[in-house]
Write a protein that holds these residues in place. Sequence first.
Motif, PDB file in Angstrom:
ATOM      1  N   CYS A 134      -3.263   6.563  -0.938  1.00 16.38           N
ATOM      2  CA  CYS A 134      -3.951   5.705  -1.908  1.00 16.38           C
ATOM      3  C   CYS A 134      -5.346   5.364  -1.368  1.00 16.38           C
ATOM      4  O   CYS A 134      -5.478   4.564  -0.451  1.00 16.38           O
ATOM      5  CB  CYS A 134      -3.105   4.451  -2.108  1.00 16.38           C
TER       6      CYS A 134
ATOM      7  N   SER B 177      -3.234  -6.438  -8.715  1.00 22.05           N
ATOM      8  CA  SER B 177      -3.329  -5.045  -8.302  1.00 22.05           C
ATOM      9  C   SER B 177      -4.787  -4.627  -8.297  1.00 22.05           C
ATOM     10  O   SER B 177      -5.604  -5.199  -9.016  1.00 22.05           O
ATOM     11  CB  SER B 177      -2.536  -4.155  -9.263  1.00 22.05           C
ATOM     12  N   GLY B 178      -5.090  -3.626  -7.487  1.00 28.52           N
ATOM     13  CA  GLY B 178      -6.453  -3.126  -7.398  1.00 28.52           C
ATOM     14  C   GLY B 178      -7.126  -3.623  -6.133  1.00 28.52           C
ATOM     15  O   GLY B 178      -6.516  -4.293  -5.305  1.00 28.52           O
TER      16      GLY B 178
ATOM     17  N   ILE C  69       6.841  -4.288  -7.164  1.00 22.44           N
ATOM     18  CA  ILE C  69       5.580  -3.579  -6.993  1.00 22.44           C
ATOM     19  C   ILE C  69       5.620  -2.288  -7.805  1.00 22.44           C
ATOM     20  O   ILE C  69       6.499  -1.460  -7.625  1.00 22.44           O
ATOM     21  CB  ILE C  69       5.324  -3.266  -5.497  1.00 22.44           C
ATOM     22  N   SER C  70       4.641  -2.142  -8.713  1.00 21.98           N
ATOM     23  CA  SER C  70       4.598  -0.949  -9.557  1.00 21.98           C
ATOM     24  C   SER C  70       3.341  -0.118  -9.325  1.00 21.98           C
ATOM     25  O   SER C  70       3.237   0.989  -9.839  1.00 21.98           O
ATOM     26  CB  SER C  70       4.697  -1.339 -11.032  1.00 21.98           C
ATOM     27  N   SER C  71       2.384  -0.648  -8.574  1.00 26.58           N
ATOM     28  CA  SER C  71       1.185   0.119  -8.249  1.00 26.58           C
ATOM     29  C   SER C  71       0.609  -0.388  -6.933  1.00 26.58           C
ATOM     30  O   SER C  71       0.914  -1.499  -6.495  1.00 26.58           O
ATOM     31  CB  SER C  71       0.140  -0.006  -9.361  1.00 26.58           C
ATOM     32  N   THR C  72      -0.197   0.469  -6.316  1.00 29.90           N
ATOM     33  CA  THR C  72      -0.842   0.087  -5.061  1.00 29.90           C
ATOM     34  C   THR C  72      -2.334   0.303  -5.196  1.00 29.90           C
ATOM     35  O   THR C  72      -2.755   1.196  -5.930  1.00 29.90           O
ATOM     36  CB  THR C  72      -0.311   0.922  -3.879  1.00 29.90           C
TER      37      THR C  72
ATOM     38  N   CYS D 221      -6.329   1.761  -1.446  1.00 32.27           N
ATOM     39  CA  CYS D 221      -5.627   0.969  -0.434  1.00 32.27           C
ATOM     40  C   CYS D 221      -6.464   0.836   0.835  1.00 32.27           C
ATOM     41  O   CYS D 221      -6.441  -0.194   1.504  1.00 32.27           O
ATOM     42  CB  CYS D 221      -4.272   1.585  -0.110  1.00 32.27           C
TER      43      CYS D 221
ATOM     44  N   THR E 291       0.830  -1.200   0.000  1.00 36.77           N
ATOM     45  CA  THR E 291       0.000   0.000   0.000  1.00 36.77           C
ATOM     46  C   THR E 291       0.865   1.251   0.000  1.00 36.77           C
ATOM     47  O   THR E 291       2.089   1.170   0.138  1.00 36.77           O
ATOM     48  CB  THR E 291      -0.899   0.040   1.249  1.00 36.77           C
ATOM     49  N   SER E 292       0.193   2.386  -0.148  1.00 33.87           N
ATOM     50  CA  SER E 292       0.860   3.681   0.008  1.00 33.87           C
ATOM     51  C   SER E 292      -0.074   4.600   0.776  1.00 33.87           C
ATOM     52  O   SER E 292      -1.297   4.423   0.763  1.00 33.87           O
ATOM     53  CB  SER E 292       1.251   4.275  -1.348  1.00 33.87           C
TER      54      SER E 292
ATOM     55  N   THR F 221      -1.464  -3.685  -4.159  1.00 33.37           N
ATOM     56  CA  THR F 221      -1.117  -4.951  -4.803  1.00 33.37           C
ATOM     57  C   THR F 221      -1.107  -6.033  -3.734  1.00 33.37           C
ATOM     58  O   THR F 221      -0.481  -5.868  -2.686  1.00 33.37           O
ATOM     59  CB  THR F 221       0.261  -4.889  -5.494  1.00 33.37           C
TER      60      THR F 221
ATOM     61  N   SER G 164       9.805  -3.467  -1.537  1.00 30.25           N
ATOM     62  CA  SER G 164       8.795  -3.258  -2.573  1.00 30.25           C
ATOM     63  C   SER G 164       9.404  -3.340  -3.966  1.00 30.25           C
ATOM     64  O   SER G 164       8.820  -3.940  -4.873  1.00 30.25           O
ATOM     65  CB  SER G 164       8.108  -1.911  -2.372  1.00 30.25           C
TER      66      SER G 164
END
Length: 86
Positions: A11, A69-70, A50-53, A14, A7-8, A55, A45
């Motif tokens: 987000c 992701s998503g 990991i390229s998106s959050t 998230c 996560t971030s 994930t 990460s």
Amino acid sequence: MELTLYTSAFCAPCVRARSVLRDAGKLLAQASIREVDVLSHLAESEEAGISSTPTLVVRRDGAEVFRASGVPSVAQVLAAASLALE
């Protein structure tokens, strides 16, 4: 089995994914569930690709068996976790 949610802080999806994973965790007593903030754990990460959050990564004995992701549904988390039981 380990379920890791990357996560971030800023987000919005998230927050929803975290809630779904919490609900699914109530049905997965045998699972180790952890959350990793990508900025606080940048090296881990990056190593995980990991390229998106958000994930979700599911591992069995350290080996990745599922990644998406998503924001998943509880049913999707349970289906992914079942791959770690095979």
